[in-house]
Design a protein around this motif. Structure first.
Motif, mmCIF file in Angstrom:
data_model
loop_
_atom_site.group_PDB
_atom_site.id
_atom_site.type_symbol
_atom_site.label_atom_id
_atom_site.label_comp_id
_atom_site.label_asym_id
_atom_site.label_seq_id
_atom_site.Cartn_x
_atom_site.Cartn_y
_atom_site.Cartn_z
ATOM 1 N N GLY A 51 0.822 -1.199 0.000
ATOM 2 C CA GLY A 51 0.000 0.000 0.000
ATOM 3 C C GLY A 51 0.855 1.247 0.000
ATOM 4 N N PHE A 52 0.434 2.240 -0.756
ATOM 5 C CA PHE A 52 1.221 3.460 -0.897
ATOM 6 C C PHE A 52 1.170 4.294 0.385
ATOM 7 C CE2 PHE A 52 -0.538 2.926 -5.380
ATOM 8 C CZ PHE A 52 0.529 2.146 -5.789
ATOM 9 N N VAL A 53 2.262 4.995 0.636
ATOM 10 C CA VAL A 53 2.397 5.854 1.818
ATOM 11 C C VAL A 53 2.657 7.269 1.319
ATOM 12 C CG1 VAL A 53 3.705 6.301 3.929
ATOM 13 C CG2 VAL A 53 3.333 3.934 3.155
ATOM 14 N N ASP A 54 1.697 8.161 1.518
ATOM 15 C CA ASP A 54 1.814 9.538 1.035
ATOM 16 C C ASP A 54 2.053 10.459 2.222
ATOM 17 O OD1 ASP A 54 1.757 11.904 -0.363
ATOM 18 O OD2 ASP A 54 -0.305 11.692 -1.095
ATOM 19 N N ILE A 55 3.240 11.042 2.284
ATOM 20 C CA ILE A 55 3.603 11.872 3.434
ATOM 21 C C ILE A 55 3.367 13.357 3.183
ATOM 22 C CG2 ILE A 55 5.281 10.180 4.242
ATOM 23 C CD1 ILE A 55 7.517 12.036 3.239
ATOM 24 N N HIS A 56 2.769 13.702 2.035
ATOM 25 C CA HIS A 56 2.538 15.119 1.728
ATOM 26 C C HIS A 56 1.291 15.222 0.860
ATOM 27 C CE1 HIS A 56 4.551 19.215 0.596
ATOM 28 N NE2 HIS A 56 3.215 19.295 0.536
ATOM 29 N N CYS A 57 0.155 15.506 1.499
ATOM 30 C CA CYS A 57 -1.128 15.575 0.801
ATOM 31 C C CYS A 57 -2.020 16.599 1.488
ATOM 32 C CB CYS A 57 -1.803 14.195 0.804
ATOM 33 S SG CYS A 57 -3.450 14.180 0.059
ATOM 34 N N HIS A 58 -2.580 17.518 0.687
ATOM 35 C CA HIS A 58 -3.436 18.571 1.225
ATOM 36 C C HIS A 58 -4.924 18.285 1.068
ATOM 37 C CE1 HIS A 58 -0.038 21.300 1.858
ATOM 38 N NE2 HIS A 58 0.393 20.940 0.650
ATOM 39 N N GLY A 59 -5.280 17.382 0.157
ATOM 40 C CA GLY A 59 -6.706 17.163 -0.016
ATOM 41 C C GLY A 59 -7.044 16.301 -1.203
ATOM 42 N N GLY A 60 -8.314 16.339 -1.579
ATOM 43 C CA GLY A 60 -8.862 15.556 -2.675
ATOM 44 C C GLY A 60 -10.361 15.391 -2.497
ATOM 45 N N ALA A 61 -11.034 14.882 -3.528
ATOM 46 C CA ALA A 61 -12.480 14.645 -3.476
ATOM 47 C C ALA A 61 -13.248 15.905 -3.109
ATOM 48 C CB ALA A 61 -12.803 13.516 -2.495
ATOM 49 N N GLY A 62 -12.699 17.070 -3.475
ATOM 50 C CA GLY A 62 -13.336 18.342 -3.178
ATOM 51 C C GLY A 62 -13.074 18.870 -1.786
ATOM 52 N N GLY A 63 -12.343 18.127 -0.962
ATOM 53 C CA GLY A 63 -12.073 18.530 0.411
ATOM 54 C C GLY A 63 -10.626 18.936 0.609
ATOM 55 N N ASP A 267 1.291 15.827 -3.067
ATOM 56 C CA ASP A 267 1.041 17.255 -2.843
ATOM 57 C C ASP A 267 -0.359 17.613 -3.354
ATOM 58 O OD1 ASP A 267 1.645 19.807 -1.898
ATOM 59 O OD2 ASP A 267 2.628 20.442 -3.753
ATOM 60 N N ALA A 268 -1.274 16.638 -3.279
ATOM 61 C CA ALA A 268 -2.607 16.814 -3.860
ATOM 62 C C ALA A 268 -3.410 17.852 -3.104
ATOM 63 C CB ALA A 268 -3.353 15.482 -3.864
ATOM 64 N N MET A 269 -4.257 18.578 -3.847
ATOM 65 C CA MET A 269 -5.188 19.521 -3.231
ATOM 66 C C MET A 269 -6.611 19.049 -3.547
ATOM 67 S SD MET A 269 -6.151 21.164 -6.178
ATOM 68 C CE MET A 269 -6.901 22.717 -5.696
ATOM 69 N N ALA A 270 -7.585 19.895 -3.237
ATOM 70 C CA ALA A 270 -8.988 19.474 -3.255
ATOM 71 C C ALA A 270 -9.445 18.892 -4.585
ATOM 72 C CB ALA A 270 -9.881 20.653 -2.864
ATOM 73 N N ALA A 271 -8.837 19.313 -5.697
ATOM 74 C CA ALA A 271 -9.300 18.881 -7.012
ATOM 75 C C ALA A 271 -8.894 17.456 -7.375
ATOM 76 C CB ALA A 271 -8.793 19.841 -8.089
ATOM 77 N N ALA A 272 -8.026 16.821 -6.579
ATOM 78 C CA ALA A 272 -7.667 15.427 -6.877
ATOM 79 C C ALA A 272 -8.931 14.562 -6.869
ATOM 80 C CB ALA A 272 -6.668 14.906 -5.853
ATOM 81 N N GLY A 273 -9.104 13.794 -7.925
ATOM 82 C CA GLY A 273 -10.292 12.964 -8.047
ATOM 83 C C GLY A 273 -11.517 13.717 -8.524
ATOM 84 N N MET A 274 -11.358 14.992 -8.825
ATOM 85 C CA MET A 274 -12.453 15.839 -9.269
ATOM 86 C C MET A 274 -12.152 16.365 -10.675
ATOM 87 S SD MET A 274 -14.422 15.793 -6.526
ATOM 88 C CE MET A 274 -15.503 17.242 -6.561
#
Length: 378
Positions: A51-63, A267-274
């Protein structure tokens, strides 16, 4: 509960082999070669990676994690889990101290529940000249005492602090972070080569998204990039989305630092997956066009819309990493940064059963977290 995953191409730290593995009570209990000794869930020759380990993520799915909204945070974690991220750290952005403390306290609850692996402060102790998508009006000089207050809000769940080494008070704050078990990361910095090394000597151990938000390499002024790449104490983050970095620069960093010192992040923000549209990153307005996030004013890149499965796929296809190397930089090395590599980050006996099943095209076919399917492969 026991489950055997059979007919798989198992990606382990030692290499890739055709075989099987058994999961019991949320942990990997056997990893074998060839035909499974009993009935199991056939994966029809698909890959199994950690499983992936993301140590730097701000958001996704609109959140957005900086909002400090627990329902949003759960939605973000669920989105990234469907893309294979089974261990996720919540990254905040520059804000007022009160807003940072409020968001930190809310997210600490989710760390205690096991949903999040920790909290990362990216700001407010960063360079005005290299602040990128951070509000320059809210930047501050580092203060060990002030940082201690933010640590208190996190109740032991603050895991990383991004800081610019050249700022007044930075080295003392790096020491304060290290003394409290917080990973000090150098980034959003206009530091010289020498100032960067002083930050590492003070205890910094990670480079926040190497290359981005720092002076470029120069043959007479090597700056932070050269210092961070060459120092074996430092692990470098890379945003491998094809926007932040040219593939040649990804390969350069990887060739110097190697898999044990390279971590792919979203480094994902709210728009990831959107889709494309208007979003917020902390207080900053962001416009996303063709999947690229930029500040509405000024046009600076503002995080990404990346997910870790895409970062993995690009590492193999664009950067030329082997499956084993790609698994290392997306799982084992970031787990080691967090001090969790004895529990997760590899397909090994005794490790947590956090697994991703990938097709020949390296698309996600299934995700398991703590021994339970999030998405079950068919």
């Amino acid at each position: 509960m026991s489950i055997t995953l059979a007919d798989a191409r198992v990606v382990t730290p030692e290499g890739v082999h055709e075989g099987w593995l058994t999961v019991e009570d949320g942990r990997i209990t056997h990893v074998g070669r060839g035909t499974a000794p009993g009935p199991g869930h056939s994966l029809a020759g698909r890959y199994v990676v950690p499983g992936f380990v993301d140590i730097h993520c701000h958001g996704g799915a609109g959140g957005s994690f900086p909002n400090g909204d627990q329902d949003e945070a759960r939605r973000i974690a669920a989105l990234h889990a469907r893309h294979g991220t089974t261990t996720l750290m919540a990254s905040l952005v520059t804000a007022s101290l009160d807003d940072l403390a409020r968001a930190t306290s809310a997210l600490a609850d989710l760390c205690e529940d096991g949903l999040l692996a920790g909290i990362h402060f990216e700001g407010p102790y960063i360079s005005r000249a290299r602040c990128g998508a951070h509000d320059p009006a809210l930047l501050r000089d580092p203060s060990p005492g002030e940082f201690a207050g933010l640590l208190a809000a996190g109740r032991g769940h603050v895991r990383m602090l991004t800081i610019a080494a050249e700022l007044p008070g930075a080295l003392d704050t790096v020491r304060e972070a290290a003394a409290n078990g917080v990973i000090a990361a150098l980034g959003h910095s206009d530091a010289t080569y020498e100032q960067t090394l002083a930050g590492v000597d003070a205890g910094a151990r990670v480079a926040t998204h190497l290359y981005n938000a720092m002076p470029p390499l120069h043959h007479r002024k090597p700056g932070p990039i050269a210092a961070l790449l060459e120092d074996e104490r430092v692990t470098v983050e890379l945003i491998n989305d094809g926007v932040h970095l040219h593939p040649a620069m990804t390969r350069l960093a990887y060739d110097v630092a190697g898999p044990a010192r390279t971590v792919l992040i979203t480094d994902a923000m709210a728009a990831a997956g959107m889709g494309d549209g208007s979003y917020l990153l902390g207080p900053m307005k962001v416009e996303v066009t063709d999947g690229v996030a930029r500040l509405a004013e000024g046009g600076s890149i503002a995080g990404s819309t990346l997910t870790m499965d895409v970062a993995f796929r690009r590492a193999v296809r664009e950067a030329g990493l082997s499956m084993t190397e790609a698994a290392e930089v997306t799982a084992l090395t970031p787990a080691r940064v967090l001090g969790l590599d004895d529990r997760l980050g590899s397909v090994s006996v005794g490790r947590q059963a956090d697994l991703v099943v990938l097709t020949d095209d390296l698309e996600v076919a299934g995700v398991m977290r703590h021994g339970s399917w999030i998405t079950e492969p068919r």
